[in-house]
Motif scaffolding. Structure first.
Motif, PDB file in Angstrom:
ATOM      1  N   ALA A  55       0.843  -1.194   0.000  1.00  0.00           N
ATOM      2  CA  ALA A  55       0.000   0.000   0.000  1.00  0.00           C
ATOM      3  C   ALA A  55       0.879   1.244   0.000  1.00  0.00           C
ATOM      4  N   GLY A  56       0.932   1.933  -1.134  1.00  0.00           N
ATOM      5  CA  GLY A  56       1.650   3.197  -1.206  1.00  0.00           C
ATOM      6  C   GLY A  56       0.904   4.286  -0.469  1.00  0.00           C
ATOM      7  N   PRO A  57       1.475   5.487  -0.406  1.00  0.00           N
ATOM      8  CA  PRO A  57       0.831   6.576   0.332  1.00  0.00           C
ATOM      9  C   PRO A  57      -0.601   6.860  -0.110  1.00  0.00           C
ATOM     10  N   GLU A  58      -0.868   6.842  -1.413  1.00  0.00           N
ATOM     11  CA  GLU A  58      -2.233   7.114  -1.878  1.00  0.00           C
ATOM     12  C   GLU A  58      -3.180   5.991  -1.485  1.00  0.00           C
ATOM     13  N   HIS A  59      -2.696   4.749  -1.536  1.00  0.00           N
ATOM     14  CA  HIS A  59      -3.534   3.628  -1.097  1.00  0.00           C
ATOM     15  C   HIS A  59      -3.832   3.747   0.394  1.00  0.00           C
ATOM     16  N   LEU A  64      -7.480   4.583   4.942  1.00  0.00           N
ATOM     17  CA  LEU A  64      -7.752   5.314   6.187  1.00  0.00           C
ATOM     18  C   LEU A  64      -8.965   6.235   6.060  1.00  0.00           C
ATOM     19  N   GLY A  65      -9.296   6.628   4.843  1.00  0.00           N
ATOM     20  CA  GLY A  65     -10.505   7.410   4.638  1.00  0.00           C
ATOM     21  C   GLY A  65     -11.761   6.616   4.941  1.00  0.00           C
ATOM     22  N   GLU A  66     -11.717   5.311   4.702  1.00  0.00           N
ATOM     23  CA  GLU A  66     -12.861   4.444   4.993  1.00  0.00           C
ATOM     24  C   GLU A  66     -12.734   3.772   6.352  1.00  0.00           C
ATOM     25  N   LEU A  67     -11.503   3.525   6.776  1.00  0.00           N
ATOM     26  CA  LEU A  67     -11.246   2.830   8.037  1.00  0.00           C
ATOM     27  C   LEU A  67     -10.263   3.665   8.858  1.00  0.00           C
ATOM     28  N   PRO A  68     -10.722   4.753   9.462  1.00  0.00           N
ATOM     29  CA  PRO A  68      -9.800   5.675  10.138  1.00  0.00           C
ATOM     30  C   PRO A  68      -8.986   5.029  11.243  1.00  0.00           C
TER      31      PRO A  68
END
Length: 226
Positions: A55-59, A64-68
């Motif tokens: 998982a790169g930074p964008e991934h 984290l946007g969906e699973l903070p």
């Protein structure tokens, strides 16, 4: 908005019940939107451990946007949901990194085994250029049920470790090294040619595969087995 999941993926959420270990999400090659849609789909299944690998930074931002609350090891390029690993059972998995440059792949292996429910320990910077360093770790190595050894360059460390312990060694070649290392091919071939028995070799930089194999080797015996 996340992409429409059905247009690109069908999650295997019953894999744990079928074979004892959950599905992992390989992020490399997927768009952040696709990864976000997968993260949204697993949000309501906290009973299923989900690993997001490579998982790169964008991934990572998408997950984290969906699973903070997801756990994130940026060095290992790995996220886990739910964030708390399962209680450790089975034998100890010791992961050894020959050099600091091998550490990201070694951490991927360690965290994979940890989130698959095994107790883990990490040993760093003990390559063959200074054999006293690995010898100083013999007590820990000999407590292990399985040892994962991540090494690039000449790939010699798994053979050394396998000659010192009585348990399986998972050799993990990394793409670390100068030109003739051929992005890990030299280490891979050296490990495949290990003269010490009991060495299993995974693909170059495949920390997830090494950690998964180690977790299976170190699993507790099935209920009812003597």
């Amino acid at each position: 908005m996340p992409d429409d999941l059905a247009s690109f993926a069908e999650l295997d959420l019953d894999r744990t019940a079928r074979r004892g270990y959950p599905e992992a999400v390989y992020c490399e090659g997927k768009t952040p939107g696709q990864v976000a849609a997968i993260a949204a789909a697993v949000r309501d299944r906290p009973d299923v451990v989900t690993l997001f690998t490579r998982a790169g930074p964008e991934h990572a931002t998408a997950v984290l946007g969906e699973l903070p609350d997801a756990w994130h090891d940026a060095d290992a390029a790995l996220l886990a949901w739910p964030p708390q690993p399962p209680p450790p059972t089975g034998g100890l998995v010791v992961v050894v990194a020959a050099g600091t440059s091998d550490l990201p792949v070694a951490r991927e292996a360690m965290q994979t085994a940890r989130y698959l429910g095994r107790p883990t320990e990490l040993v760093v910077d003990v390559g063959v250029a200074g054999l006293h360093r690995i010898l100083a770790q013999l007590g820990l190595l000999r407590r292990a049920r399985v040892v994962v050894v991540a090494a690039g360059m000449d790939g010699a460390l798994p053979s050394v470790v396998a000659g010192l312990v009585a348990v399986p060694v998972v050799a993990l070649p990394t793409s670390v090294g100068y030109g003739a290392a051929f992005d890990g091919l030299a280490a891979l071939l050296a490990m495949l040619n290990a003269c010490a028995p009991g060495v299993a070799v995974v693909n170059i930089d495949n920390g997830y595969g090494a950690g998964h194999l180690a977790a299976q080797i170190a699993a507790p015996p099935p209920a009812g087995d003597v």
